[in-house]
Scaffold this active site. Sequence first.
Site, PDB file in Angstrom:
ATOM      1  CE  LYS A 130       7.652   2.348   7.522  1.00 55.27           C
ATOM      2  NZ  LYS A 130       8.141   3.659   8.039  1.00 55.27           N
TER       3      LYS A 130
ATOM      4  CB  ILE B 111      -0.947   0.026   1.220  1.00 59.28           C
ATOM      5  CG1 ILE B 111      -0.153  -0.070   2.524  1.00 59.28           C
ATOM      6  CG2 ILE B 111      -1.985  -1.071   1.112  1.00 59.28           C
ATOM      7  CD1 ILE B 111      -1.003   0.091   3.773  1.00 59.28           C
TER       8      ILE B 111
ATOM      9  CB  VAL C 231       3.810   0.367   4.065  1.00 58.59           C
ATOM     10  CG1 VAL C 231       2.773   0.144   5.161  1.00 58.59           C
ATOM     11  CG2 VAL C 231       4.914   1.280   4.582  1.00 58.59           C
TER      12      VAL C 231
ATOM     13  CG  ASP D  65      10.214  13.641   7.585  1.00 63.03           C
ATOM     14  OD1 ASP D  65       9.955  14.703   6.965  1.00 63.03           O
ATOM     15  OD2 ASP D  65      10.302  12.549   7.028  1.00 63.03           O
TER      16      ASP D  65
END
Length: 878
Positions: free
Chosen positions: A598, A576, A584, A698
């Site tokens: 992941k 996805i 992932v 981030d």
Amino acid sequence: MLKSEPNHTANTPNGRVTMIQPPDDIKVGNKFGNLDFSSFPHVVRLDLSSQGLSGSLPPQVASLSNLKCLYLTFNHLSGELPHSLQNLTQLETLDVSYNKITAIPSEIGNMKKLVELRLGYNSITTPIPTSLFQLSSLQVLDLDNNLLQGFIPLEIGNLKNLSQLHLSNNNLTGSVPPEIGNLKNLSQLHLSNNNLSGSVPPEIGNLKNLSELHLSNNNLTGSVPPEIGNLKNLVALDLSANNLTGDIPPTLFDSINLTSLILNSNLLHGSIPKEIGNLKVLETLDLSHNRLNGSIPSQLGDCSNLLSLSLSNNYFINGEIPPQLGNLEGLTTLNLSHCNLTGSIPKEIGNLNGLTTLDISGNRLSGSIPTQLGGCVNIRSLLLSNNYLNGTIPIQIGGLIRLSNINFSHNSISGEIPSSFARSNLQSLDLSHNNLTGTIPQNLTGPGHLIELNLSYNSLIGQIPYDLLHFAWDSFIGNKDLCCSSCDSFSSLPRKCGKAGHVIHLVSIILLVTIISLFFAALAWIFLPWQRAKSENVVPSSTKHGNLLNMLNFDEKIAYEEIIKATENFDTRYCIGFGSYGSVYRVELPCGKVVAVKKLHCEEAEEPDFNKSFRNEAKMLLEIRHRNIVKLHGFCLHKKCMILVYAFMERGNLFCFLKNDATAVELDWAKRINVVKSIANALCYLHQDCIPPILHRDISSKNILLNSDMEAFVSDFGVARLLNPDSSNQTALVGTYGYIAPEFAYTMVVSEKCDVYSYGVLALETLMGTHPGELLSSSSLQNVMLVDVLDPRLPPPRSQKLIQNILLVATIAFACMRTEPKSRPSMKHVSEEFLCRLRPVPKPFHAVSLLEVKEYGLCMEGENKASIQPDAISEPAV
């Protein structure tokens, strides 16, 4: 006591003081209640505007029996207006707007000579007192921007001399009384942003002097009354954001003096009458978000003064773009998106050299992009996505030096990307899902500092230029013969070339090593207690078979094999998402639980040495528990493949959600405000409640995930780190371009204020529906209205509460993006700001500029405003 001083009072020849107006350098302030008004019995005009007055209005004011004008605007007066005001029988003007008044006394109806009553921008929560309508001399009644409840009284029709009636931005209910049609002298009728229902009364057509009619953002039903066409002096008509149905009456265009016609966000159907060509002075036309069909009339080309034209989100059956639109030489905005348009793009559009925005995306247009578009020399946003366009991209497009946003995605465009793009000021370029060939031009970032790039799903070949390597892998996926320019520099990477745009470069490797080190440290930290339990013949509860969520037991054989089975050996059908560090997958476990797995590419880096700091950081990350932070269920290691298991977020990331027109509309204003609040709470937790503080580093829309209820969760702590008070906190540059704080970029020193800056960008992006881009550095925000940068795919906010919240978010966003780190608020202050009581907006929402939001914080007052002031806490020097 007030004294007779130059510029302070005004005297008549016989020495009587008739006017009191302190000069700008004198402030009465909290001394207001101590003023002896009895010393000035002959005062006719008292002006104490902007004097810092607080508390209630002293009853002693009523002793000024000859007073005709009382101005108390822009103060902090609160409570109910004193009942003694009824004694001011000579008063003609009462202006107490921009205060905190909560109630109007019924005795105000005794002030028979009152001509102007202005109480806008207060906190009045009561119904409108019917005694107001005994003021037969009243010409101006302004109660805008309060919290008024109840109906508009039928007695409104008694005010025969009324010329201005302003009741917008309140909580009024019921219908618009037809008795308003008795107000023959009315020139301005403003009832927008209430909860009014019923139909628009045709009696409004009796108001021959009416120049402004604003009924937007209500719950009005029925049709647009054809009687409005009787209003020959009408200049502005706004009926937007209601539930109006039926056709647009042709008689509407008998109001030939209209300069602004706003009917968007209704349920109108039928054709646009050709009589629209009668509106020769029309400047703004918005019929978007309706159910209009038929065709776009060529007579629109006769509206020679038109500046802004929006017909988006309709369904034109015979939908071609009339070439006559090329006659509108002054047009700056043309939005024909999602209108079922067919045919080609008329070359005449290239005549519009004043055009700044052209959006014809989401149609069925075919043919090639006309080279004549190169004549739109002032264009900044060119959106042609989701059509059937073919041919090549004209090189003339690259010559448009002001062009900052291009979206040609989801077409059948072929040929090469013009090298002339490198000379443009592009900030966003989306050419994905086309048939482009050739190589990616060098220096594509150009002088415009490209922030968003998507070249995926084309047939591009060769190497990805070095200056584009900071973009995520999914910017290039679907180009099977594309490889990264850094492959020649790293012997472990050539095998990645030729795979769908897999971008890996030096920074990615450093970050990948950091992540792997982090989780190996965590492995060691938890494995030791497990070994002790084993030696004592104690089996930890986490080793129970069948519960893959307890993956911290490190029974990797069970965990890994069952994940392999669930994903059919990580088949791409379950994938996805892609990233620089791995892929992932959506995994449904045997227990029925769905998780996100992941899979990291651990084999691409050597295992680093363990040390104490890494172990402490691993422990910190595993202990994070906050409702708005994605939960890490566990991880395991198997044959050099690191697998992380997270809670699954059904709606994906915020970036994709906002980029898609259909899902963006689902995320309405209330949900967007909750998204911004949730992220603030999560960051406040990381900075304030974790010891030592955790820096995410981030924060971007791609790292905010949404669950099925569209609640927001901060994710991806791959580059997070602890803030060490005994360290210089100097690190490698990490983060997503466009969100990185300026001081971090040039000093490499990280602090909480780096996350704060990123949060500000994200908050503004959530309101706009797209990255703010040039607004981050623009110095000319005076003429940019906040309402004009809000996501146009959503109808304008209706309720006063929504407007206040949007202003609050915008104010906080700009405060967080201040250039100087120490002038930004902390995330604790931001989080607390959302808990403060909202204040009324001190001016009409459509008149709020970005400069006012940035510099003055219009939605902030008193203690609220203090919370976005510069922080006093110490932090690393930058």
